[in-house]
Write an enzyme that holds these catalytic residues in place. Structure first.
Site, PDB file in Angstrom:
ATOM      1  N   GLU A 127      -3.252   0.281  -6.430  1.00 57.85           N
ATOM      2  CA  GLU A 127      -2.310  -0.816  -6.604  1.00 57.85           C
ATOM      3  C   GLU A 127      -2.082  -1.010  -8.095  1.00 57.85           C
ATOM      4  OE1 GLU A 127       0.423  -2.380  -5.754  1.00 57.85           O
ATOM      5  OE2 GLU A 127      -0.586  -2.702  -3.826  1.00 57.85           O
ATOM      6  N   CYS A 167       0.876  -1.169   0.000  1.00 58.07           N
ATOM      7  CA  CYS A 167       0.000   0.000   0.000  1.00 58.07           C
ATOM      8  C   CYS A 167       0.910   1.215   0.000  1.00 58.07           C
ATOM      9  CB  CYS A 167      -0.922   0.006   1.215  1.00 58.07           C
ATOM     10  SG  CYS A 167      -2.014   1.446   1.285  1.00 58.07           S
TER      11      CYS A 167
END
Length: 336
Positions: free
Chosen positions: A129, A2
């Protein structure tokens, strides 16, 4: 992993979105720590070292407070341990924006704050992502499935939040005091786990997401919930959705609605979209599609391709998605 998030709500709306029931059953909105609303700047593209909203137990700041009471703070993304002895925190040599759950009890960087009860919840609209495919990286925006509301944010009561559901990620924080004196620096790391089946087609790691207020309560209440029991909350979840977005988000300096706007991949097939993501794409497509050679960027007619960064009073693109009427422009409010 992340390494990039979006957090576009104004400080007051972040507080409303984090409302909870205390031990007496009263609905409460956590207050911001004094001075921290000025440190937090809403953005569609937040990267490590930026200040972001974090939820934690009030007892960390007020020793006489109940550990179940909550407070909001703006903390630096990328944990600086309390024992760091350099004068400049930017000289920290290790990347600490993420902390793997499988080594959290072993590494000194994270073991110390973990066993001190320094648990927090990192808040965001969603995170980005990148999926590697055929030598290229396609970004995806990942968030909780949203429930559309009949109300506009301006019409909501303090305790009646019907806007977007914020993503609630488990984290650890620490407090570093400059050796030469000065204001203490609060910073955090996001705990990561193996990806769930939903996420695995994009990346093999994902944030440890706390799904529901009971999980949030147990993670934050270090006075009542032991470290061992709290760690049982750290696991992959399936209750997330996603859609592909423009590569404009690749550059962390870009901060516009285009970062989270859904795109349709026309040349290369990406992961299958969830039902929630398909509905969002349909809603956006009914607005004002703009075609490109390799992909189509779908945006609202009120948002230019490079829309302005979010203001501390703005609702953002996700809020428009939460409106009840699909494909209909948001009604203008009468001037008083």
């Amino acid at each position: 992993m992340c390494g990039r998030t979006a957090c576009t709500l104004a400080p007051d709306d972040v507080s409303k979105a984090c409302s909870y029931q205390d031990k007496q059953g009263r609905q409460k909105c956590p207050k911001w720590r004094d001075g921290d609303t000025d440190k937090y700047q809403p953005s569609y593209n937040k990267s490590p070292q930026s200040n972001n909203p974090v939820l934690l137990s009030l007892k960390h700041f007020q020793k006489d407070a109940d550990s179940s009471e909550r407070v909001l703070a703006a903390m630096r993304w990328g944990l600086i341990p309390s024992w760091f002895n350099e004068l400049d925190p930017s000289k920290m040599q290790y990347k600490t924006n993420n902390c793997r759950s499988d080594t959290i009890t072993e590494k000194a960087l994270y073991k110390a704050p973990l066993f001190k009860g320094r648990r927090c919840v990192v808040l965001a609209d969603g995170f980005y992502e990148w999926k590697r495919q055929d030598g290229e990286k396609q970004p995806y925006y990942i968030y909780f499935p949203q429930i559309k509301s009949e109300k506009f944010p301006e019409e909501q009561d303090m305790m009646d939040w019907n806007g977007q559901r914020l993503l609630t990620m488990a984290g650890l924080f620490d407090c570093w005091e400059p050796p030469s004196g000065g204001e203490p620096l609060y910073s955090y790391t996001v705990i990561t786990v193996d990806s769930s089946k939903t996420m695995n087609c994009i990346h093999d790691r994902m944030p440890a997401i706390l799904d529901g207020d009971e999980a949030i309560r147990k993670w934050l209440d270090f006075g009542e919930v032991s470290t061992q029991d709290a760690l049982k909350l750290i696991h992959p979840i399936e209750n997330i959705t996603y859609h592909p977005v423009s590569t404009v988000v690749n550059n962390s300096r870009n901060n516009s609605t285009e970062c989270i706007a859904a795109v349709i991949l026309t040349q290369k097939k990406g992961p299958a979209l969830s039902a929630s993501s398909k509905k969002m794409l349909e809603w956006l497509q009914n607005k004002s599609p703009k075609k490109e050679e390799s992909r189509s960027i779908i945006q609202s007619p009120k948002l230019s391709q490079f829309g302005a960064p979010p203001k501390k009073t703005s609702a953002g693109l996700m809020q428009q998605w939460l409106k009840k009427e699909d494909g209909e422009p948001s009604p203008k409010r009468a001037k008083k």
